[in-house]
Enzyme design. Structure first.
Site, short mmCIF file in Angstrom:
data_model
loop_
_atom_site.label_atom_id
_atom_site.label_comp_id
_atom_site.label_asym_id
_atom_site.label_seq_id
_atom_site.Cartn_x
_atom_site.Cartn_y
_atom_site.Cartn_z
N ASP A 51 8.26 -0.09 -7.54
CA ASP A 51 7.91 0.60 -6.99
C ASP A 51 7.50 0.55 -5.16
OD1 ASP A 51 5.15 2.79 -7.85
OD2 ASP A 51 4.76 1.99 -6.08
N ARG B 12 -9.42 7.13 3.42
CA ARG B 12 -8.05 5.58 2.42
C ARG B 12 -8.51 5.06 3.93
NH1 ARG B 12 -3.88 8.01 -1.66
NH2 ARG B 12 -5.40 8.59 -3.44
C1 LIG Z 1 2.11 9.06 -9.50
S1 LIG Z 1 3.35 7.18 -10.14
C2 LIG Z 1 3.98 7.93 -11.35
C3 LIG Z 1 3.93 6.88 -11.82
C4 LIG Z 1 4.69 6.38 -13.54
N1 LIG Z 1 6.78 7.25 -13.24
C5 LIG Z 1 4.23 7.58 -14.33
O1 LIG Z 1 5.11 8.88 -14.58
O2 LIG Z 1 3.84 7.72 -15.14
C6 LIG Z 1 4.19 7.02 -8.53
C7 LIG Z 1 4.37 6.10 -7.53
O3 LIG Z 1 5.62 6.47 -7.17
C8 LIG Z 1 5.49 5.04 -6.30
N2 LIG Z 1 6.14 6.14 -4.67
C9 LIG Z 1 6.28 6.80 -3.87
N3 LIG Z 1 7.00 7.00 -2.91
C10 LIG Z 1 8.15 6.37 -3.02
C11 LIG Z 1 9.03 5.76 -2.69
N4 LIG Z 1 9.85 6.28 -2.29
N5 LIG Z 1 10.21 4.44 -3.18
C12 LIG Z 1 9.84 3.96 -4.86
N6 LIG Z 1 7.85 4.41 -4.66
C13 LIG Z 1 7.72 5.11 -4.57
C14 LIG Z 1 3.93 5.03 -5.95
O4 LIG Z 1 3.83 4.27 -5.02
C15 LIG Z 1 3.85 5.81 -7.15
O5 LIG Z 1 3.58 4.53 -7.67
#
Ligand SMILES: C[S@@+](CC[C@H](N)C(=O)[O-])C[C@H]1O[C@@H](n2cnc3c(N)ncnc32)[C@H](O)[C@@H]1O
Length: 287
Positions: A155, A52
């Site tokens: 996010d 990545r």
């Molecule tokens: C797998 S996605 C889940 C999306 C949605 N909530 C769902 O259940 O389909 C996880 C998201 O969490 C975000 N994320 C990870 N660490 C984070 C943080 N410390 N603060 C805010 N967002 C975060 C990532 O960028 C990603 O877009």
């Protein structure tokens, strides 16, 4: 043997050659990501991290990951803040889809909305990724909530927030959207955009997306009656989970609902919310 390796290397243009990620460099990047986002990368993610970030190293004309680590961890380099954001955008996993874990939306329709009938309902998609979760909730609220409502999606990844704001998705993403919602709230593209659809202006106007890190939330975010914190805690260790959940609870109204992913748990994370059913919690009681 040496001759053979040289011949094989010469077949590849320089741009395809991978810069190796050494174990010590991987550890530094893991520590940095943990400090920045609370995300714990498993040891088996080394190859993923290397692939990545490799493109980014080449764009910067860096020849080692150590040099890249020095940039993102620097307090002096003017380029560091924007590169830190790029690293987060590349290293976070953003998988999501419309009507994911559909039973939560039935729960909201049947159990949450009746309690807030006639009231303004404030909702938060706390790790919204590209917006599918927030727009799913918007479709349910627009169809079933008797009262006003608003949704904020946040996010840590700046790229996904920009995509979420646009509300434009490839047509395959519509597969999980029930037909009545699809017809009412999604506009099929035409001409060059015929393989895309766009969430209607009516819904987009009530959903706002902002960049925010759950580890250090801005005070002025507001307070919410319904929070979706789904499929993000899987990337956190126990102390990151505790910090994030306590940050979130500070932004919840008493009587508010907190929904987490079905594969996630708040065991040992907080005793401030009560479990109503697996993955569904409530803060205190609404009088
Ligand atoms: C797998 S996605 C889940 C999306 C949605 N909530 C769902 O259940 O389909 C996880 C998201 O969490 C975000 N994320 C990870 N660490 C984070 C943080 N410390 N603060 C805010 N967002 C975060 C990532 O960028 C990603 O877009």
């Amino acid at each position: 043997m040496g001759v053979k390796r040289n011949m094989a290397e010469s077949l590849w243009p320089e741009s395809f050659q991978q810069i190796p990620l050494h174990e010590a460099e991987f550890q530094l990047i893991c520590q940095w990501l943990y400090q920045a986002a609370g995300i714990r990368l498993a040891p088996n993610k080394k190859a993923l991290v290397a692939s990545r970030l490799n493109g980014r190293l080449r764009e910067l004309e860096f020849t080692s990951f150590r040099r890249y680590y020095e940039l993102i961890s620097s307090n002096q380099d003017a380029q560091a803040p924007s590169e830190r954001q790029r690293a987060i955008d590349v290293l976070t996993t953003n998988e999501t889809f419309f009507f994911r874990e559909d039973s939560h939306f039935s729960f909201i329709r049947e159990n949450v909305l009746p309690l807030f009938r006639g009231q303004h309902l404030k909702c938060w998609s706390a790790a919204s990724s590209t917006g599918e979760e927030a727009y799913t909730l918007a479709m349910v609220l627009a169809s079933h909530h008797q009262g006003s409502w608003q949704i904020i999606g946040t996010d840590i990844n700046a790229e996904v927030i920009e995509k979420a704001k646009k509300g434009v998705y490839p047509m395959q993403r519509a597969e999980n959207i029930p037909k009545p919602y699809l017809h009412q709230y999604c506009l099929k593209g035409t001409g060059e955009k015929s393989l895309q659809f766009k969430v209607s202006r009516e819904l987009r106007s009530q959903v706002e997306f902002r960049h925010a890190n759950l580890q250090q939330l801005p005070e002025r975010l507001g307070s919410f009656d319904l929070v979706l914190l789904r499929n993000v805690m899987i990337y956190f260790d126990q102390s990151s989970k505790q910090r994030v959940v306590s940050n979130i609870i500070r932004h919840m109204n008493v009587g508010g609902f907190l929904l987490i992913g079905h594969a996630e748990s708040l065991t040992g994370v907080t005793d401030q919310v009560s479990l109503l059913q697996p993955s569904v919690y409530r803060l205190g009681r609404k009088s």
